[in-house]
Design a protein around this motif. Structure first.
Motif, PDB file in Angstrom:
ATOM      1  N   GLY A 106      -3.472  -5.769  -1.371  1.00  0.00           N
ATOM      2  CA  GLY A 106      -4.167  -4.530  -1.656  1.00  0.00           C
ATOM      3  C   GLY A 106      -5.667  -4.611  -1.436  1.00  0.00           C
TER       4      GLY A 106
ATOM      5  N   TRP B  13       0.845  -1.196   0.000  1.00  0.00           N
ATOM      6  CA  TRP B  13       0.000   0.000   0.000  1.00  0.00           C
ATOM      7  C   TRP B  13       0.879   1.244   0.000  1.00  0.00           C
TER       8      TRP B  13
ATOM      9  N   ASP C  78       0.303   5.437   0.041  1.00  0.00           N
ATOM     10  CA  ASP C  78      -0.641   6.536   0.230  1.00  0.00           C
ATOM     11  C   ASP C  78       0.023   7.835  -0.212  1.00  0.00           C
TER      12      ASP C  78
ATOM     13  N   THR D 181      -3.423   4.910  -2.959  1.00  0.00           N
ATOM     14  CA  THR D 181      -4.453   5.910  -2.704  1.00  0.00           C
ATOM     15  C   THR D 181      -3.880   7.288  -3.018  1.00  0.00           C
TER      16      THR D 181
ATOM     17  N   LYS E  27      -1.758  -4.857  -5.307  1.00  0.00           N
ATOM     18  CA  LYS E  27      -1.221  -3.670  -4.644  1.00  0.00           C
ATOM     19  C   LYS E  27      -2.285  -2.581  -4.615  1.00  0.00           C
ATOM     20  N   LEU E  28      -2.186  -1.708  -3.636  1.00  0.00           N
ATOM     21  CA  LEU E  28      -3.137  -0.608  -3.478  1.00  0.00           C
ATOM     22  C   LEU E  28      -2.394   0.723  -3.422  1.00  0.00           C
TER      23      LEU E  28
ATOM     24  N   CYS F  99      -4.606  -7.465   6.917  1.00  0.00           N
ATOM     25  CA  CYS F  99      -4.020  -6.689   5.813  1.00  0.00           C
ATOM     26  C   CYS F  99      -2.876  -7.482   5.181  1.00  0.00           C
TER      27      CYS F  99
END
Length: 322
Positions: free
Chosen positions: A128, A27, A29, A102, A99-100, A125
């Protein structure tokens, strides 16, 4: 600002950078990213991230779509929501190859509290998708808290309308002006929250279509999210209807106060009309007026004027007009 996280037995751990832990990071951000940060995330994710202008598009096709094997989802979220004028801005979630990423340009509280909680508590967790679901759960909880606070404050407004503490009309009028401003601010807050919940509802619907090959627990959590968002949206609609009712009630109370004042002036005018008529008659300058030579003419005129004022007052009082 760029923050990267790696999984650790269901928890999240902060990473120094994307480049240093490329394979482990699940992740990233991005908060108001620079060009260098965007390039680093695009290299890590394998797809381009949307620009701020693209995120602010309101068409569903521009907010929920798939491209180059990645799925892009954008929702409008509130920040600084402790007051009545939260900062509303879009946040984009990008899922690609487990995968993530943001991307945002404001600071919703959920993005501050979720990583802190995920570092201490195992929230499942691992990739993603699981991180996105857990993050959305925190976002929905936050929006529910905002609406709960708004509901309590709307209840206080209703109490102020129907149970005013002030007895003086002038003070009540000032209170009604304050109440109208409060109602306006609450309506603006609820309108913003309804827009946010609508975008979340669409996002959860789009996400549920991506969960076809996911495990049963992930699908169940997404369905629960959809139900939660729908119920919160219904609650927001109910509060909006209550705000409309309170606005009508406040305007009705103001109208009643104004009518009461006008009624008093009308009654006073009617009460003093007969004495004015008597005084006008005896104020005429005619030569032959018998009462001018009476020794008790002046007291008699005063008695007639007082009586002509008192009798209508007693009549109005008996009929309940005062």
């Amino acid at each position: 600002m760029l923050k990267a996280y790696t999984p650790d037995n269901g928890r999240l751990q902060s990473a120094d950078s994307v480049e240093a832990h490329d394979a482990a990071v699940v992740w990233v951000d991005l908060l108001s990213p620079t060009d260098e940060e965007e390039q680093a995330v695009e290299a890590w994710l394998g797809v381009g991230v949307p620009t701020r202008d693209e995120m602010e598009e309101i068409e569903i096709s521009s907010r929920l779509y798939a491209e180059d094997g990645a799925h892009f989802m954008t929702a409008t979220l509130p920040a600084k929501a402790d007051g009545d004028r939260p900062e509303m801005a879009p946040v984009t979630f990008v899922l690609a190859a487990g995968k993530l990423a943001t991307i945002r340009y404001h600071e919703p509280r959920s993005f501050e509290t979720f990583p802190q909680r995920a570092e201490k508590v195992a929230l499942g967790c691992q990739d993603g998708e699981s991180i996105l679901i857990a993050l959305l759960e925190v976002i929905v909880d936050r929006e529910a808290d905002i609406l709960e606070r708004a509901g309590r404050e709307i209840g206080e407004i209703a109490h102020g309308i129907f149970h005013p503490a002030e007895r003086q009309v002038s003070k009540r009028d000032r209170n009604f002006q304050i109440i109208l401003r409060k109602i306006g601010r609450k309506e603006e807050l609820l309108s913003n929250m309804q827009d946010s919940l609508l975008s979340l509802q669409r996002l959860c619907g789009f996400l549920s279509t991506l969960m076809g090959k996911s495990d049963r627990e992930a699908r169940a959590r997404v369905k629960t999210l959809q139900r939660d968002v729908a119920s919160i949206s219904d609650h927001a609609a109910t509060l909006s209807q209550k705000i409309t009712f309170l606005l009508d009630a406040t305007l009705g109370m103001i109208s009643i106060e104004q009518n009461a004042i006008i009624k008093i002036f009308s009654v006073v005018a009617v009460i003093f009309l007969p004495p004015t008529l008597v005084a006008s008659i005896y104020g005429m300058n005619f030569e032959k007026m018998p009462e001018l030579s009476w020794s008790f003419g002046y007291p008699l005129a005063l008695v007639i004027m007082v009586a002509s004022a008192v009798l209508p007052f007693l009549y109005f009082k008996r009929r309940g007009w005062l």
